[in-house]
Design a protein around this motif. Structure first.
Motif, short mmCIF file in Angstrom:
data_model
loop_
_atom_site.label_atom_id
_atom_site.label_comp_id
_atom_site.label_asym_id
_atom_site.label_seq_id
_atom_site.Cartn_x
_atom_site.Cartn_y
_atom_site.Cartn_z
N ALA A 75 -0.39 6.95 2.31
CA ALA A 75 -0.51 5.66 1.64
C ALA A 75 0.25 5.62 0.32
O ALA A 75 0.87 4.60 -0.04
CB ALA A 75 -1.98 5.32 1.41
N ASN B 132 2.54 -6.06 -1.65
CA ASN B 132 3.33 -5.08 -0.90
C ASN B 132 4.73 -5.62 -0.61
O ASN B 132 5.70 -4.87 -0.58
CB ASN B 132 2.62 -4.65 0.38
CG ASN B 132 2.53 -5.74 1.42
OD1 ASN B 132 2.19 -6.88 1.11
ND2 ASN B 132 2.81 -5.42 2.66
N SER C 283 -4.57 -0.35 6.75
CA SER C 283 -5.10 0.96 6.37
C SER C 283 -4.18 2.05 6.88
O SER C 283 -3.68 1.98 8.01
CB SER C 283 -6.51 1.17 6.94
OG SER C 283 -7.43 0.29 6.33
N LEU C 284 -3.96 3.05 6.04
CA LEU C 284 -3.09 4.17 6.38
C LEU C 284 -3.78 5.48 6.03
O LEU C 284 -4.68 5.50 5.18
CB LEU C 284 -1.77 4.07 5.59
CG LEU C 284 -0.86 2.89 5.88
CD1 LEU C 284 0.28 2.86 4.85
CD2 LEU C 284 -0.30 2.94 7.28
N THR D 74 -8.62 7.85 4.75
CA THR D 74 -7.93 6.59 5.01
C THR D 74 -7.98 5.71 3.78
O THR D 74 -9.00 5.64 3.10
CB THR D 74 -8.58 5.86 6.20
OG1 THR D 74 -8.59 6.73 7.33
CG2 THR D 74 -7.82 4.61 6.56
N ARG D 75 -6.88 5.04 3.50
CA ARG D 75 -6.80 4.14 2.36
C ARG D 75 -6.20 2.81 2.79
O ARG D 75 -5.33 2.77 3.65
CB ARG D 75 -5.94 4.74 1.24
CG ARG D 75 -6.54 5.99 0.61
CD ARG D 75 -7.76 5.64 -0.24
NE ARG D 75 -8.32 6.80 -0.89
CZ ARG D 75 -9.27 7.57 -0.38
NH1 ARG D 75 -9.74 7.30 0.84
NH2 ARG D 75 -9.73 8.61 -1.04
N THR D 76 -6.69 1.72 2.18
CA THR D 76 -6.08 0.42 2.44
C THR D 76 -4.89 0.22 1.53
O THR D 76 -4.86 0.71 0.40
CB THR D 76 -7.09 -0.72 2.22
OG1 THR D 76 -7.60 -0.64 0.89
CG2 THR D 76 -8.22 -0.66 3.22
N LEU D 77 -3.91 -0.49 2.04
CA LEU D 77 -2.72 -0.81 1.28
C LEU D 77 -3.01 -2.09 0.50
O LEU D 77 -3.26 -3.14 1.09
CB LEU D 77 -1.53 -1.02 2.22
CG LEU D 77 -0.15 -1.15 1.60
CD1 LEU D 77 0.25 0.13 0.90
CD2 LEU D 77 0.87 -1.51 2.68
#
Length: 676
Positions: free
Chosen positions: A198, A406, A192-193, A52-55
């Motif tokens: 991501a 973003n 988070s994606l 998982t990664r944060t944008l």
């Protein structure tokens, strides 16, 4: 305290030398965002796992400063959009530069919407991955737009919170951030994606619903807190500059007599001021006007306006409305804006086709910027292999350059796409000093504003940069009546960007002093605006307003003065349409405009500053208490760091940060554009 992340993820450079300034010193407070668990943007936070990664920078700025209230009810349903990254941003930018630059072998070789998608857009596989994940996490109505710009999906808040690892909350509205009649909403932490997705997602919209920045302005009340009202004479507004004077006023500039504010210029007056000719009236060119919701009976109002102003009647065959989603079912927040846009663009291009695009106004995720982004994309994606319009007028702003990265990514991506497809994207620079987005993006044409004096027989008594100060009449016990200066009243947005390096088209033409960023960053930056037209509401336009009765039926036509860069933007769009008549689309305008400023300076009116030698009658107008709530004096072209609200905007010979390279000079502007 949560802080915005560094903007080092906002797109790579191109042949225009367009890159984001990505140093921590570039933007105050641009430290890496720290998640509650201690991870930073772009990395997995503890408890998320490596998949998982944060944008980065995917939280609205108001979350850090506004009081958090209750959680958004779990059962509320929102429509959210996941914006897809293009295959090669640098290649798309390079092509956009080439097709927009005179002398380049690719100049004018624009792509079709499908051609852009196949060459630069997200692939079917990338869109399919996002669609599959959304369906697996409980979203419904999962669809991708025609150009693979975004994937749209709907879900209850409980599903959204879980899938994106956020909590949607309501926040206390402020003057800087609100959602109109709705509770202000946003995610409380970065999105988070899955790591596998991501990298292909530019940003997510629909989570927050903050209103866009409106860029129309009316003559109004001075902020005169603590000031005792003096005498309150009444006097009429003026149909043309210098028609009426107010006398026996407190002394300013050596006089006690000033002209009164303009009631609102007519379409005929604006035509004369900007050199309109019936030979060039936009025939065959489509101008899109982007709104949220649609004003009722707009075409009827336009007909009434044309009749009242002695302009030819509009044709239903040249007027079209496109309503997205539920349209105006949840209100019409752009009602005044739309009437201003439609009428002012009609003034200078009455034979052009007008396409009024109304974004979804409903509070289902479309409130805020998502509705406007979708409206722009509807034009860019087009139908039958072509965009819906050659020119798009956007009289709105997304805010200042603290907008989350973003969202900046999303705006930049579709502006590059528009340039590749040969669409002119014009944006208001704003109605207060400082730099606004999307206007500051190097692939947007930012339209600034002027103060314009149109006389009874002389259509251009003067034109100067729009930066006005406001003074209120004051006297009290033992105090002689005088003008109490209140600070900046309004101004055209503009200045050096905090985000973008100087694009090649501005090199050598924008003075270095106007392209130097604040702070210790080094190098020259993008300056805006690029071009301008009248915007000061005290020398504004009379727009036609059609009211409705209790049954929603049209009842009464009235006119009222309105200005702002919302007036300047559709005026410039209309003049560009006149120039495109009978020729090819011009596409992204800036490289051509700046080239003309070098080779054909007479194509523009060089907007000059007022000086101490300027007659007092051109330096301000009086407004009575009946109109402005208090006897007041609006002074023009105020440029002083002593003025509260001032951010350094200047009017000067050549390029400046209120009017850009100037205002269009009628037929000379049209001829120069056609031969570029």
């Amino acid at each position: 305290m949560r802080r915005r992340s560094q903007r080092n993820a906002v797109l790579a450079g191109s042949a225009l030398a367009i890159t984001v300034i990505a140093m921590a010193a570039a933007v105050p407070g641009a430290n890496a965002y720290t998640t509650p668990g201690g991870g930073s943007s772009g990395s997995a936070a503890p408890g998320q796992g490596p998949s998982t990664r944060t944008l980065p920078d995917s939280v609205a700025p108001f979350v850090a400063t506004s009081a958090a209230l209750q959680a958004v009810p779990a059962a509320n349903t929102l429509s959210v959009q996941f914006w897809l990254a293009p295959q090669s941003p640098a290649a798309a930018e390079s092509y956009a530069t080439a097709v927009s630059t005179p002398g380049n072998p690719l100049f004018g070789h624009f792509l079709s919407p499908a051609g852009y998608t196949s060459r630069f857009g997200a692939t079917d596989a990338e869109a399919g991955k996002v669609e599959s994940w959304l369906k697996s996490t409980g979203f419904t109505g999962v669809t991708s737009d025609a150009g693979h710009d975004y994937v749209r999906a709907t879900a209850p808040v409980s599903t959204i919170d879980k899938a994106l690892q956020v909590q949607l909350r309501y926040y206390r509205a402020t003057g800087a951030a609100n959602a109109g009649d709705y509770p202000l909403r946003a995610n409380d932490r970065p999105v988070s994606l899955p790591a596998s997705l991501a990298g292909g997602v530019l940003g997510v919209t629909g989570l927050d619903n903050a209103d866009p920045v409106m860029t129309y302005a009316r003559p109004g009340t001075p902020s005169a807190a603590g000031v005792t009202k003096g005498t309150s004479p009444t006097f009429p507004c003026s149909q043309w500059y210098l028609q009426h004077y107010a006398a026996k006023l407190p002394k300013q500039y050596g006089t006690t007599k000033f002209p009164t504010l303009i009631c609102g210029y007519t379409g005929q007056q604006l035509r004369r001021a900007y050199g309109y000719s019936s030979v060039n009236e936009g025939k065959g060119v489509t101008v899109a006007l982007v709104e949220v919701g649609l004003a009722p009976y707009m075409f009827q109002t336009l007909g009434d306006y044309a009749k009242a102003n002695g302009i030819q009647a509009p044709s239903a065959q040249r007027y079209t409305e496109l309503s997205l989603g539920r349209g105006s079912a949840c209100g019409d927040p752009f009602n005044t804006e739309e009437q201003l846009d439609v009428e002012s663009s009609y003034d200078l291009a009455p034979m052009a086709k007008q396409l009024v695009v109304g974004g979804d106004s409903c509070d289902n995720g479309d409130s805020g910027l998502q509705a406007l982004y979708d409206a722009d994309l509807a034009v860019i994606n087009g139908t039958d292999g072509h965009p819906l319009a050659q020119i798009v007028s956007n009289s709105w702003g997304a805010g200042d350059e603290t907008l989350p990265a973003n969202l900046l990514n999303i705006e930049h991506d579709y502006l590059v796409r528009a340039a590749d497809e040969g669409i002119s994207m014009l944006f208001s620079s704003g109605d207060f000093s400082g730099v606004q987005v999307p206007a500051s993006d190097p692939f947007a044409t930012a339209v600034g504003g002027t103060t314009l004096g149109i006389g009874h027989s002389n259509p251009r008594l003067f034109e100067t940069g729009w930066s006005s100060g406001i003074s209120a009449d004051s006297k009290g016990p033992g105090i002689k009546e005088h003008w109490a200066f209140q600070g900046e009243q309004s101004a055209a947005g503009g200045g050096p960007s905090l985000l973008w390096k100087q694009p090649g088209y501005q090199s050598g033409l924008v003075p270095g002093t106007l392209a130097v960023p604040t702070g210790n960053r080094g190098g020259l930056v993008r300056a805006d605006p690029d071009i301008s037209a009248v915007a000061d509401p005290y020398t504004g336009m009379a727009i036609g307003m059609l009211s409705t009765n209790s049954k929603g039926q049209p009842s009464k036509y009235t006119e009222e003065p309105v200005g702002g860069t919302s007036l300047a933007t559709p005026l410039v769009a209309a003049i560009v349409a006149d120039a495109e008549q009978g020729t090819r689309p011009f596409g992204f305008l800036n490289p051509v405009l700046y080239a003309l400023a070098r080779s054909a300076p007479a194509a523009f009116f060089d907007v000059l500053p007022l000086t101490t030698k300027t007659p007092a009658k051109y330096r301000g107008v009086a407004c009575d208490a009946a109109t402005c709530g208090q006897l007041s004096l609006t002074t023009f072209d105020d440029q002083s760091w002593a003025m509260q609200g001032y951010t350094g905007q200047v009017t000067r010979s050549g390029y400046d940060t209120m009017t850009g390279i100037g205002t269009p000079n009628g037929q000379r502007f049209i001829d120069a554009l056609r031969h570029s």
